[in-house]
Design a protein around this motif. Structure first.
Motif, PDB file in Angstrom:
ATOM      1  N   HIS A   1      21.517   7.045   3.727  1.00 43.61           N
ATOM      2  CA  HIS A   1      21.850   7.471   5.096  1.00 43.61           C
ATOM      3  C   HIS A   1      23.345   7.418   5.386  1.00 43.61           C
ATOM      4  N   VAL A   2      24.117   6.776   4.499  1.00 41.66           N
ATOM      5  CA  VAL A   2      25.576   6.783   4.674  1.00 41.66           C
ATOM      6  C   VAL A   2      26.100   8.220   4.589  1.00 41.66           C
ATOM      7  N   ALA A   3      25.396   9.061   3.837  1.00 38.82           N
ATOM      8  CA  ALA A   3      25.794  10.468   3.743  1.00 38.82           C
ATOM      9  C   ALA A   3      25.789  11.122   5.119  1.00 38.82           C
ATOM     10  N   SER A   4      24.775  10.826   5.917  1.00 40.17           N
ATOM     11  CA  SER A   4      24.702  11.375   7.276  1.00 40.17           C
ATOM     12  C   SER A   4      25.792  10.786   8.165  1.00 40.17           C
ATOM     13  N   VAL A   5      26.092   9.514   7.963  1.00 37.88           N
ATOM     14  CA  VAL A   5      27.178   8.878   8.713  1.00 37.88           C
ATOM     15  C   VAL A   5      28.496   9.609   8.438  1.00 37.88           C
TER      16      VAL A   5
ATOM     17  N   ASN B   1      22.149   7.325  13.275  1.00 40.19           N
ATOM     18  CA  ASN B   1      21.774   7.760  14.629  1.00 40.19           C
ATOM     19  C   ASN B   1      22.877   7.466  15.632  1.00 40.19           C
ATOM     20  N   ILE B   2      23.478   6.294  15.526  1.00 39.32           N
ATOM     21  CA  ILE B   2      24.500   5.877  16.482  1.00 39.32           C
ATOM     22  C   ILE B   2      25.746   6.756  16.376  1.00 39.32           C
ATOM     23  N   THR B   3      26.127   7.140  15.159  1.00 38.14           N
ATOM     24  CA  THR B   3      27.362   7.913  14.978  1.00 38.14           C
ATOM     25  C   THR B   3      27.202   9.385  15.325  1.00 38.14           C
ATOM     26  N   ILE B   4      26.014   9.797  15.743  1.00 36.86           N
ATOM     27  CA  ILE B   4      25.867  11.147  16.286  1.00 36.86           C
ATOM     28  C   ILE B   4      26.716  11.271  17.549  1.00 36.86           C
ATOM     29  N   SER B   5      26.855  10.161  18.270  1.00 35.47           N
ATOM     30  CA  SER B   5      27.698  10.158  19.469  1.00 35.47           C
ATOM     31  C   SER B   5      29.158   9.961  19.071  1.00 35.47           C
ATOM     32  N   GLU B   6      30.054  10.563  19.848  1.00 32.85           N
ATOM     33  CA  GLU B   6      31.488  10.439  19.564  1.00 32.85           C
ATOM     34  C   GLU B   6      31.936   8.984  19.662  1.00 32.85           C
ATOM     35  N   ARG B   7      31.434   8.300  20.674  1.00 35.15           N
ATOM     36  CA  ARG B   7      31.808   6.897  20.840  1.00 35.15           C
ATOM     37  C   ARG B   7      31.346   6.076  19.639  1.00 35.15           C
ATOM     38  N   GLY B   8      30.137   6.344  19.173  1.00 39.29           N
ATOM     39  CA  GLY B   8      29.617   5.609  18.024  1.00 39.29           C
ATOM     40  C   GLY B   8      30.469   5.829  16.781  1.00 39.29           C
TER      41      GLY B   8
ATOM     42  N   PRO C   1      17.480  -7.399   2.899  1.00 38.13           N
ATOM     43  CA  PRO C   1      16.611  -6.396   2.271  1.00 38.13           C
ATOM     44  C   PRO C   1      16.406  -5.154   3.141  1.00 38.13           C
ATOM     45  N   HIS C   2      17.161  -5.041   4.227  1.00 41.44           N
ATOM     46  CA  HIS C   2      16.889  -3.993   5.217  1.00 41.44           C
ATOM     47  C   HIS C   2      18.032  -2.975   5.338  1.00 41.44           C
ATOM     48  N   VAL C   3      18.787  -2.805   4.267  1.00 39.31           N
ATOM     49  CA  VAL C   3      19.950  -1.920   4.308  1.00 39.31           C
ATOM     50  C   VAL C   3      19.559  -0.491   4.686  1.00 39.31           C
ATOM     51  N   ASP C   4      18.407  -0.041   4.213  1.00 44.51           N
ATOM     52  CA  ASP C   4      17.988   1.337   4.510  1.00 44.51           C
ATOM     53  C   ASP C   4      17.868   1.575   6.009  1.00 44.51           C
ATOM     54  N   LEU C   5      17.286   0.610   6.735  1.00 46.59           N
ATOM     55  CA  LEU C   5      17.129   0.753   8.183  1.00 46.59           C
ATOM     56  C   LEU C   5      18.450   0.541   8.917  1.00 46.59           C
ATOM     57  N   LEU C   6      19.277  -0.348   8.406  1.00 45.34           N
ATOM     58  CA  LEU C   6      20.583  -0.582   9.033  1.00 45.34           C
ATOM     59  C   LEU C   6      21.466   0.660   8.950  1.00 45.34           C
TER      60      LEU C   6
ATOM     61  N   SER D   1      24.111  14.737  -6.831  1.00 40.79           N
ATOM     62  CA  SER D   1      23.155  13.635  -6.787  1.00 40.79           C
ATOM     63  C   SER D   1      21.723  14.166  -6.847  1.00 40.79           C
ATOM     64  N   SER D   2      20.816  13.363  -7.372  1.00 39.96           N
ATOM     65  CA  SER D   2      19.399  13.742  -7.383  1.00 39.96           C
ATOM     66  C   SER D   2      18.762  13.563  -6.010  1.00 39.96           C
ATOM     67  N   ASN D   3      19.478  12.888  -5.115  1.00 41.82           N
ATOM     68  CA  ASN D   3      18.987  12.617  -3.763  1.00 41.82           C
ATOM     69  C   ASN D   3      19.455  13.729  -2.824  1.00 41.82           C
ATOM     70  N   ALA D   4      18.516  14.459  -2.255  1.00 37.88           N
ATOM     71  CA  ALA D   4      18.851  15.601  -1.388  1.00 37.88           C
ATOM     72  C   ALA D   4      19.637  15.173  -0.164  1.00 37.88           C
ATOM     73  N   LEU D   5      19.310  14.016   0.415  1.00 35.89           N
ATOM     74  CA  LEU D   5      20.009  13.554   1.610  1.00 35.89           C
ATOM     75  C   LEU D   5      21.482  13.282   1.311  1.00 35.89           C
ATOM     76  N   ARG D   6      21.760  12.739   0.148  1.00 34.82           N
ATOM     77  CA  ARG D   6      23.154  12.515  -0.251  1.00 34.82           C
ATOM     78  C   ARG D   6      23.888  13.841  -0.381  1.00 34.82           C
ATOM     79  N   ARG D   7      23.249  14.817  -0.993  1.00 35.90           N
ATOM     80  CA  ARG D   7      23.900  16.117  -1.190  1.00 35.90           C
ATOM     81  C   ARG D   7      24.165  16.807   0.146  1.00 35.90           C
TER      82      ARG D   7
END
Length: 348
Positions: free
Chosen positions: A161-165, A113-120, A102-107, A196-202
């Protein structure tokens, strides 16, 4: 709270009793919610990260608070390195594949956050892993796209948050080449998210598209990007000034800048003409207020005008945009000259 107290607190994160783990995780999550608390935790950073990951594996009521703490802590580059050393990406992806979590949003927020780094980013893409390359991203993309069309309005968007990834990983050339590889279906999955209606996705979709387009000619992927003309249709819809209007400045700016890059290539410019870009730019420019968007539109119009071989239909609009660009440049030059003149007077 002393170092000894903190050590005792994080020790409870692996207690056999769920209620003790939950209480400890809640206290830690509270500490990570502000700068003062984060500073206190720096002295026990590495053992804390390891215990929080163990707490997640143990399950129970403590999991969500432990993940909240990890998301908060992962804004720090040093923490990201500890997480990567602890094989966090495989652990997170294993949890995401578990349909009961039930914690996909936090995962997914943790992955962002992790993929902000090149290694991530490289580890999420599994670069150098042979046939496994891109497997994690394929899983995320599939879930991202499916939930983008099936999630009922008003429900929490667990995969937003996959959009940010996607924005993060597409900063890497090897990532762009991998994700744009025929058969990966990145673009068909990505461009509908611009509506999308979701701003983060867009915002995330626009960022990933911009990253792919900015280097497309150098990467050798321009033909593939232009192959599906619905890509341009979706992009132009973001800046054409027609309802439904795109409210996010970041989306409009990223798309306008991507279109500017395409207009600078022969193939991209031809495709944009065919897609009705001059008229879309003219209409969108009429009410556009954001300086970055306006500037990208004006520069695109100048390119169109300098290569114009079409009839006079949309040309006046393009001409008007190009004229605005020149006026803006003249105004900026005049302002600079005025500032230099005033500075010279003060020094005199």
């Amino acid at each position: 709270m002393t170092v000894s107290d903190l050590g005792e607190l994080i020790g409870f994160l692996e207690d056999s009793r769920d209620e003790i783990r939950a209480m400890s995780a809640e206290i830690v999550a509270g500490l990570t919610a502000n700068a003062e608390g984060m500073e206190k935790l720096k002295c026990v950073q590495r053992p804390l990260i390891i215990k929080l990951l163990q707490c997640v594996v143990l399950g129970g009521d403590a999991v969500r608070k432990a993940l909240v703490a990890l998301v908060n802590l992962s804004h720090e580059p040093a923490v990201v390195e500890i997480l990567l050393d602890s094989n966090v990406i495989n652990q997170v992806m294993e949890s995401i594949r578990d349909r009961t979590t039930p914690h996909v949003d936090l995962l997914t927020s943790l992955l962002a956050n992790i993929t902000i780094s090149e290694r991530g980013s490289k580890e999420l893409l599994q670069l150098g892993k042979g046939s496994m390359e891109g497997h994690h991203m394929a899983v995320l993309l599939k879930k991202f796209v499916i939930t983008g069309t099936t999630n009922p309005p008003g429900n929490d968007d667990l995969y937003e948050h996959v959009a940010s990834v996607l924005t993060n990983v597409t900063r890497l050339r090897e990532a762009r080449l991998l994700l744009l590889e025929p058969g990966r279906e990145l673009l068909p999955a990505l461009v509908p998210q611009l509506q999308s209606s979701n701003a983060l996705r867009r915002v995330g979709a626009a960022g990933a598209l911009k990253n792919c387009i900015m280097s497309a000619e150098k990467d050798g992927t321009l033909d593939f990007i232009l192959e599906d003309r619905t890509v341009l249709t979706h992009m132009l819809r973001c800046i054409n000034g027609q309802p439904p209007l795109e409210k996010e400045d970041t989306v409009r700016e990223r798309i306008a800048e991507a279109i500017l890059v395409l207009a600078g290539t022969d193939k991209g410019r031809d495709a944009l003409w065919d897609a009705g870009a001059p008229e879309a730019l003219r209409k969108g420019y009429e009410d556009e207020q954001h300086p970055g968007v306006c500037l990208a539109m004006e520069r695109t119009a100048e390119i169109f005008l300098s290569h114009s071989t079409i009839d006079s239909g949309p040309t006046p609009g393009v001409l008007g945009l190009a004229s605005s660009a020149k006026q803006l440049q003249q105004q900026q030059q005049q302002q600079q000259q005025q500032q230099q003149h005033e500075l010279a007077q003060e020094q005199g």
